[in-house]
Each structure stands twice: as structure tokens, then as C-alpha cells.
Design a protein around this motif. Sequence first.
Motif, mmCIF file in Angstrom:
data_model
loop_
_atom_site.group_PDB
_atom_site.id
_atom_site.type_symbol
_atom_site.label_atom_id
_atom_site.label_comp_id
_atom_site.label_asym_id
_atom_site.label_seq_id
_atom_site.Cartn_x
_atom_site.Cartn_y
_atom_site.Cartn_z
ATOM 1 N N PRO A 92 -18.869 -17.413 25.707
ATOM 2 C CA PRO A 92 -18.810 -16.095 26.359
ATOM 3 C C PRO A 92 -19.886 -15.172 25.816
ATOM 4 O O PRO A 92 -20.326 -15.308 24.669
ATOM 5 N N PRO A 93 -20.315 -14.200 26.625
ATOM 6 C CA PRO A 93 -21.337 -13.248 26.164
ATOM 7 C C PRO A 93 -20.909 -12.542 24.879
ATOM 8 O O PRO A 93 -19.747 -12.189 24.702
ATOM 9 N N GLY A 94 -21.881 -12.387 23.991
ATOM 10 C CA GLY A 94 -21.622 -11.673 22.751
ATOM 11 C C GLY A 94 -21.141 -12.548 21.611
ATOM 12 O O GLY A 94 -21.000 -12.062 20.482
ATOM 13 N N LEU A 95 -20.883 -13.830 21.873
ATOM 14 C CA LEU A 95 -20.425 -14.739 20.824
ATOM 15 C C LEU A 95 -21.544 -15.702 20.439
ATOM 16 O O LEU A 95 -22.404 -16.021 21.256
ATOM 17 N N GLU A 96 -21.515 -16.178 19.199
ATOM 18 C CA GLU A 96 -22.553 -17.074 18.688
ATOM 19 C C GLU A 96 -22.119 -18.529 18.859
ATOM 20 O O GLU A 96 -21.073 -18.935 18.348
ATOM 21 N N ALA A 97 -22.940 -19.322 19.537
ATOM 22 C CA ALA A 97 -22.630 -20.740 19.716
ATOM 23 C C ALA A 97 -22.559 -21.452 18.376
ATOM 24 O O ALA A 97 -21.705 -22.321 18.164
ATOM 25 N N GLY A 98 -23.442 -21.088 17.452
ATOM 26 C CA GLY A 98 -23.451 -21.745 16.152
ATOM 27 C C GLY A 98 -22.150 -21.563 15.400
ATOM 28 O O GLY A 98 -21.638 -22.501 14.786
#
Length: 349
Positions: free
Chosen positions: A327-333
Motif C-alpha cells: 500500500p502507498p506509504g509503506l516500505e516493501a523492504g
Amino acid sequence: MAKRTPHLTGLEIDPSSVTAAAVGTDGALSVTTAAYAPLEPGVIRDGEVQDVAGLAQVLRTLFADHKDLDKRVRIGIANQRIVLRVIELPVIKDPKELATAVRFQAQDQIPMPLDSAVLDFRALDIIDTDAGPRQRVAVVAARRDMIDRVLSAVRDAGLKPEGIDLAAFGMVRALHHHGKPGETVVYVSVAGVTNLAVAQGTVCTFTRVIGGGLDALAVELAERRGLTLEHASGWLVHVGLEQPVEMLKGYADDRDIIDDARAILMDGVRRIGGEVRNSVDFHQGSGAAASVQRCVLTGPAVAVAGFAAALGAELNIPVEAGTMKVPPGLEAGRLAVAAGLAIEEALVA
């Protein structure tokens, strides 16, 4: 290892934080909702729960604040006392006979008393050898008291544990799409600790947890410059390793912090790169069939500009940041391991 239960929340327990993620699996893994909470120092030490009540309180608050997360969880753990071995056995089709054979063989392969350990296994592939076909089996063992403390904290928080898995397995399940067919890849999560996994396709054959990750670098900067840990972490991300320090304009009063942050990051990458390289060399020296051809980086270190490139220079192999839909605003890492824990089997296109 994991049990087959749909719609679980993946829960990664790291020395510095807990991360929960729910996923969708419509052809590709994507995070639908996620939450993260920091842990006080000492709640988790060396990857093991030291403060059951403290961890339970953090989890209770996290899930109360994010009611869209299912309370059925699969938990990912990582520490230096968890053992993964890949053993070879005669081809045994009966599951009960295979379990008996695995436990018998494990007595010689696992460096801990089996009567005080939790043992699980997963059959891999069948290979041809000079002695005929052999079944490869991944065997995982962990001390029972360590597992019991994790489960106590999770249950005290009002959650329902559906399984405990290696965080490394979740990492591979979430990010295996970065590897090409037949390619051997080392996956590296740099967070509260540095957790690595070597896998070919979706099959993980080696893991190692290295003490010290991005948090250790933040602690070093905080102590050196008299900063809070949160402030120091922010400086590491802001400074990064990509642009020259001279290009960080507008921070003349903070030049000493900038110089220290860059120096700590560079030294940290060298240390982590050396540990990863030594681990890969050890794995290949133990009879690995293929050499590692690329590295996939995940964890909060992905947010540090230039970290992947600098690690690649240390390892002398391509390093890329792990990607997935979030989701927007979250870090995939930050979410990769938890997302991989939310599914049992890696999605193969």
C-alpha cells in the motif's frame, strides 16, 4: 515450518520491532494491510524473547489498533541457535516412515539434544547420486524453551499461532521472483539483525543469522553524536551512500553528524558484506551444487539510498532491492518477511 491455513497474518519478530502483514495472492504476492511497532531494547536479545510480558503488550496494542489484521498468525523467527540442515535419505514414500528416518538421521546432524528441541522437516526434491536416487529433506531444529517463550507472548496477546516458521523461509517465499530459473540467490535482510538465506528457486538450503544490522549502525551514531535512536535512524536514511556528502546542502550545522553517518554506513556495509561473503563461501565449501549468482536485499536497509550498490561492490555480484506490491506509504523492504510468512508456498508464475 508452516502449516496450510488461509488468510493468516504473517508476523515477523525482530530484535527491534514486530511487523504484521496480510496479503493478497491474485497471481502475485501483494500486501493488503500491514502494521509495525518498535520494541524496547532487551525485549528480544540475540533473536530470543527475554521479556514475554513486554512482547505480549506490544502485540496486543498493535492488533487492537489494526483490527483488520487477522489474529491467526504465522510467526517468523531468526536467531543463531536455530539449525537448518539439508540431508539425503533413501526415497521413502510413506510419510510416517520418512518422519522416523528423518528423526533418526537428525541425531547425527543437529547439534542439540533432540529431546529438548522442536524438530520439523520438509521433503525437497529427489536427486540422482552414485548410490541411486536420494530424497533431499530440509530439517529445522530449535530449542523448545525458546519456541515456548515466543508462543507464550503471542497467546498472551490474544493471538492464535497457526505455525512458526523461519523468517528466512518467508523472505524467500516473498522475493523468489527476483531469481532466474536455475539461479542460486542469496537473500539478505538487514534489520535488527542481518538474516540471510541461500536458495535455488523457492528451495532454501542454507540460512544464517548475523548479529548486528541496521539498528546497530543507528545505535553507534546515536552514541557518538548524542542522538535518540529514532533520530539517528533518520539521519542514516537521509545521508545514505548514494550522493557525495558535499551535495547534502543546507545542513552546514550538522556536517559532523553527516560525516559520521556516512562513515558508519560505509563501515557497516563492509562488515555486513564480509559476513555475507564468508557465509556464502562456507555454504559452497560444504558441498553446494551451484555458486551464488546474485543477491536480493530487503529489510529497512533498502530505504538507505546506495546501500544495495555498496553491498554489491563488497560481494562482487549483482545486488538488487527486493520488490513487491505494498500500500502507498509503506516500505516493501520492511514488509517482505512478514508478507512471505502469510503464505505457505511461494507463488510460482
